[in-house]
Scaffold this motif. Structure first.
Motif, PDB file in Angstrom:
ATOM      1  N   CYS A 215       0.776  -1.198   0.071  1.00 40.94           N
ATOM      2  CA  CYS A 215       0.013  -0.020   0.195  1.00 40.94           C
ATOM      3  C   CYS A 215       0.852   1.272  -0.073  1.00 40.94           C
ATOM      4  CB  CYS A 215      -1.054  -0.237   1.244  1.00 40.94           C
ATOM      5  SG  CYS A 215      -0.125  -0.494   2.885  1.00 40.94           S
ATOM      6  N   GLY A 216       2.001   1.484  -0.908  1.00 36.88           N
ATOM      7  CA  GLY A 216       2.657   2.346  -1.092  1.00 36.88           C
ATOM      8  C   GLY A 216       4.002   2.374  -0.017  1.00 36.88           C
ATOM      9  N   ASN A 217       4.133   2.861   1.008  1.00 38.99           N
ATOM     10  CA  ASN A 217       5.167   2.855   1.861  1.00 38.99           C
ATOM     11  C   ASN A 217       4.625   2.000   3.062  1.00 38.99           C
ATOM     12  OD1 ASN A 217       3.534   4.593   3.235  1.00 38.99           O
ATOM     13  ND2 ASN A 217       5.152   5.946   3.961  1.00 38.99           N
ATOM     14  N   CYS A 218       3.854   1.012   3.032  1.00 39.55           N
ATOM     15  CA  CYS A 218       3.332   0.196   4.027  1.00 39.55           C
ATOM     16  C   CYS A 218       3.026  -1.025   3.209  1.00 39.55           C
ATOM     17  CB  CYS A 218       2.085   0.893   4.628  1.00 39.55           C
ATOM     18  SG  CYS A 218       0.616   1.080   3.685  1.00 39.55           S
ATOM     19  N   LEU A 219       2.462  -1.991   4.391  1.00 37.23           N
ATOM     20  CA  LEU A 219       1.868  -3.460   4.040  1.00 37.23           C
ATOM     21  C   LEU A 219       0.532  -3.649   4.767  1.00 37.23           C
ATOM     22  CD1 LEU A 219       4.940  -5.779   4.248  1.00 37.23           C
ATOM     23  CD2 LEU A 219       4.049  -4.804   2.223  1.00 37.23           C
ATOM     24  N   LEU A 220      -0.569  -4.066   3.995  1.00 35.45           N
ATOM     25  CA  LEU A 220      -1.635  -4.466   4.595  1.00 35.45           C
ATOM     26  C   LEU A 220      -1.866  -5.796   4.961  1.00 35.45           C
ATOM     27  CD1 LEU A 220      -4.396  -3.706   5.379  1.00 35.45           C
ATOM     28  CD2 LEU A 220      -5.310  -3.759   2.896  1.00 35.45           C
ATOM     29  N   LEU A 221      -2.285  -6.362   5.996  1.00 34.03           N
ATOM     30  CA  LEU A 221      -2.101  -7.683   6.304  1.00 34.03           C
ATOM     31  C   LEU A 221      -3.686  -7.945   6.681  1.00 34.03           C
ATOM     32  CD1 LEU A 221       0.805  -7.005   7.143  1.00 34.03           C
ATOM     33  CD2 LEU A 221       0.563  -8.554   9.091  1.00 34.03           C
ATOM     34  N   GLN A 222      -4.262  -9.185   6.253  1.00 31.28           N
ATOM     35  CA  GLN A 222      -5.635  -9.418   6.495  1.00 31.28           C
ATOM     36  C   GLN A 222      -5.538 -10.813   6.796  1.00 31.28           C
ATOM     37  OE1 GLN A 222      -8.514  -8.931   3.065  1.00 31.28           O
ATOM     38  NE2 GLN A 222     -10.041  -9.962   4.014  1.00 31.28           N
ATOM     39  N   LEU A 223      -6.160 -11.036   7.926  1.00 25.26           N
ATOM     40  CA  LEU A 223      -6.223 -12.335   8.815  1.00 25.26           C
ATOM     41  C   LEU A 223      -7.655 -12.917   8.745  1.00 25.26           C
ATOM     42  CD1 LEU A 223      -4.168 -11.012  11.940  1.00 25.26           C
ATOM     43  CD2 LEU A 223      -3.235 -11.884   9.929  1.00 25.26           C
ATOM     44  N   THR A 224      -7.474 -14.367   8.572  1.00 28.06           N
ATOM     45  CA  THR A 224      -8.663 -15.001   8.574  1.00 28.06           C
ATOM     46  C   THR A 224      -8.404 -16.101   9.797  1.00 28.06           C
ATOM     47  OG1 THR A 224      -8.835 -15.073   6.214  1.00 28.06           O
ATOM     48  CG2 THR A 224     -10.177 -16.710   7.617  1.00 28.06           C
ATOM     49  N   PRO A 225      -9.342 -16.010  11.075  1.00 28.61           N
ATOM     50  CA  PRO A 225      -9.312 -16.831  12.272  1.00 28.61           C
ATOM     51  C   PRO A 225      -9.477 -18.547  11.607  1.00 28.61           C
ATOM     52  CG  PRO A 225     -10.316 -14.981  12.619  1.00 28.61           C
ATOM     53  CD  PRO A 225     -10.241 -15.019  11.384  1.00 28.61           C
ATOM     54  N   LEU A 226      -8.610 -19.205  12.180  1.00 31.69           N
ATOM     55  CA  LEU A 226      -9.120 -21.041  11.928  1.00 31.69           C
ATOM     56  C   LEU A 226     -10.170 -21.395  12.907  1.00 31.69           C
ATOM     57  CD1 LEU A 226      -5.290 -21.999  12.575  1.00 31.69           C
ATOM     58  CD2 LEU A 226      -6.560 -21.665  10.314  1.00 31.69           C
ATOM     59  N   THR A 227     -10.998 -22.462  12.260  1.00 31.04           N
ATOM     60  CA  THR A 227     -11.925 -23.041  12.809  1.00 31.04           C
ATOM     61  C   THR A 227     -11.685 -24.032  13.601  1.00 31.04           C
ATOM     62  OG1 THR A 227     -12.386 -23.925  10.807  1.00 31.04           O
ATOM     63  CG2 THR A 227     -13.678 -21.970  11.144  1.00 31.04           C
ATOM     64  N   THR A 228     -12.532 -24.575  14.403  1.00 31.42           N
ATOM     65  CA  THR A 228     -12.219 -25.940  15.131  1.00 31.42           C
ATOM     66  C   THR A 228     -13.123 -26.416  15.694  1.00 31.42           C
ATOM     67  OG1 THR A 228     -10.958 -26.715  17.143  1.00 31.42           O
ATOM     68  CG2 THR A 228     -11.645 -24.611  17.290  1.00 31.42           C
ATOM     69  N   GLY A 229     -13.381 -27.723  15.862  1.00 27.20           N
ATOM     70  CA  GLY A 229     -14.463 -28.509  16.441  1.00 27.20           C
ATOM     71  C   GLY A 229     -14.314 -28.558  18.102  1.00 27.20           C
ATOM     72  N   GLY A 230     -13.185 -28.066  18.565  1.00 25.81           N
ATOM     73  CA  GLY A 230     -12.677 -28.410  19.909  1.00 25.81           C
ATOM     74  C   GLY A 230     -13.590 -27.595  21.099  1.00 25.81           C
ATOM     75  N   LEU A 231     -14.140 -26.074  20.621  1.00 24.12           N
ATOM     76  CA  LEU A 231     -15.142 -25.484  21.499  1.00 24.12           C
ATOM     77  C   LEU A 231     -16.411 -25.879  21.140  1.00 24.12           C
ATOM     78  CD1 LEU A 231     -13.179 -22.196  21.529  1.00 24.12           C
ATOM     79  CD2 LEU A 231     -13.119 -23.740  23.233  1.00 24.12           C
ATOM     80  N   GLN A 232     -16.780 -25.839  19.654  1.00 25.91           N
ATOM     81  CA  GLN A 232     -18.098 -26.232  18.985  1.00 25.91           C
ATOM     82  C   GLN A 232     -17.988 -26.202  17.594  1.00 25.91           C
ATOM     83  OE1 GLN A 232     -20.661 -22.947  20.672  1.00 25.91           O
ATOM     84  NE2 GLN A 232     -21.321 -22.534  18.474  1.00 25.91           N
ATOM     85  N   GLN A 233     -18.779 -26.846  16.963  1.00 24.74           N
ATOM     86  CA  GLN A 233     -18.618 -27.191  15.507  1.00 24.74           C
ATOM     87  C   GLN A 233     -18.449 -25.834  14.725  1.00 24.74           C
ATOM     88  OE1 GLN A 233     -17.983 -30.274  14.463  1.00 24.74           O
ATOM     89  NE2 GLN A 233     -17.602 -30.031  12.442  1.00 24.74           N
ATOM     90  N   HIS A 234     -17.315 -25.684  14.139  1.00 24.61           N
ATOM     91  CA  HIS A 234     -17.162 -24.329  13.142  1.00 24.61           C
ATOM     92  C   HIS A 234     -16.990 -23.119  14.016  1.00 24.61           C
ATOM     93  CE1 HIS A 234     -17.554 -27.063   9.728  1.00 24.61           C
ATOM     94  NE2 HIS A 234     -18.931 -27.316  10.277  1.00 24.61           N
ATOM     95  N   LYS A 235     -16.854 -23.265  15.163  1.00 16.55           N
ATOM     96  CA  LYS A 235     -16.598 -21.935  15.951  1.00 16.55           C
ATOM     97  C   LYS A 235     -15.237 -21.497  15.841  1.00 16.55           C
ATOM     98  CE  LYS A 235     -16.587 -20.101  20.612  1.00 16.55           C
ATOM     99  NZ  LYS A 235     -17.185 -19.029  20.641  1.00 16.55           N
TER     100      LYS A 235
END
Length: 272
Positions: free
Chosen positions: A133-153
């Motif tokens: 983005c010019g003199n910078c970098l843009l980071l976009q994060l995607t949280p992982l999913t797991t069945g350990g807490l509840q399905q697809h949480k």
């Protein structure tokens, strides 16, 4: 005399049909990655090839007996037991135990250490996308999913901080940032048109054990695809103008004054 006594006792045991006790399992341990829990173990020394293994679990906060895990009642050597659905409450503490058995024998139980899902799990890195983005970098994060807490949480609610490793590929210079976790993060004050490699990891409210992602390398502001071609065209036109002026100069020195003026003005107008 003692040796003969031991030999006689051994023969007596064989005659009476007394067999050697079945060795209990060893190295019983519970590992966890992204809230997915798995129990592993090793067979006891000199265990028969046809030995099977059964698993029981215990929730330490309740005064209830050990409970068998139906899906892990007849494991073979090398198999593991998935305890994700059994250890459903991430705030509780659990234990597990393993017993070896054959058609005629059972071993003693081997008990694991105490396991607490939230503090003993290892978090993998979130999904990462990096753009300039010019003199910078843009980071976009995607949280992982797991069945350990509840399905697809998503694990977003457990994330606290984001650690960012930034390395400049040109000379290897690098630095580390630690910022509150958000799905969109900007790394500012970088050099324009320079390639950087970025990797990230997360820490949670309950554990700091986590892994860095694979580095992603991008330019802060790469040159437009057609810019090089445009510069080449302008350079070619300039070279042609220079050759034309050189030719006209030779003609000027050989021709008359009026002719020299007209040709010089014409050449200058073309080049301009």
């Amino acid at each position: 005399m003692e040796l003969w006594t031991l030999l006689l006792l051994r023969l007596l045991h064989l005659q009476l049909g007394v067999s050697v006790p079945l060795p209990p399992p060893s190295d019983v341990s519970i590992s966890s990655f992204n809230m997915e829990h798995s129990l592993s173990f090793l067979p006891g020394p000199q265990s028969p090839a046809h030995t099977r293994f059964t698993i029981q679990t215990l929730r330490l906060s309740r005064r209830k007996p050990w409970r068998s895990v139906a899906a892990c009642s007849e494991l073979t050597v090398g198999q593991t037991c998935n305890l994700t659905r059994v250890f459903r409450d991430p705030f509780q503490s659990y234990q597990a135990r393993v017993q070896a058995f054959t058609s005629s024998q059972t071993s003693n139980w081997t008990v694991s250490g105490v396991f607490q899902p939230l503090t003993d799990t290892v978090f993998g890195p979130p999904g990462l996308s990096v753009s300039g983005c010019g003199n910078c970098l843009l980071l976009q994060l995607t949280p992982l999913t797991t069945g350990g807490l509840q399905q697809h949480k998503q694990l977003r609610d457990l994330y606290r901080n984001l650690d960012i490793q930034v390395k400049r590929t040109r000379d290897g210079a690098q630095f580390v940032l630690s910022v509150p976790y958000t799905e969109h993060t900007v790394i500012s004050y970088l050099q324009t048109g320079v390639e950087y490699c970025v990797s990230v990891r997360v820490s949670s409210l309950f554990t700091s054990t986590s892994l860095y992602s694979q580095p992603q390398c991008v330019y802060t502001s790469p040159p437009p695809p057609g810019l090089t071609a445009v510069l080449m065209v302008f350079g070619l036109v300039g070279a042609l103008c220079a050759l034309g002026l050189l030719f006209i100069g030779l003609v000027i020195f050989r021709g008359g004054r009026s002719f020299r003026r007209r040709r010089l003005l014409t050449a200058l107008s073309v080049c301009l």
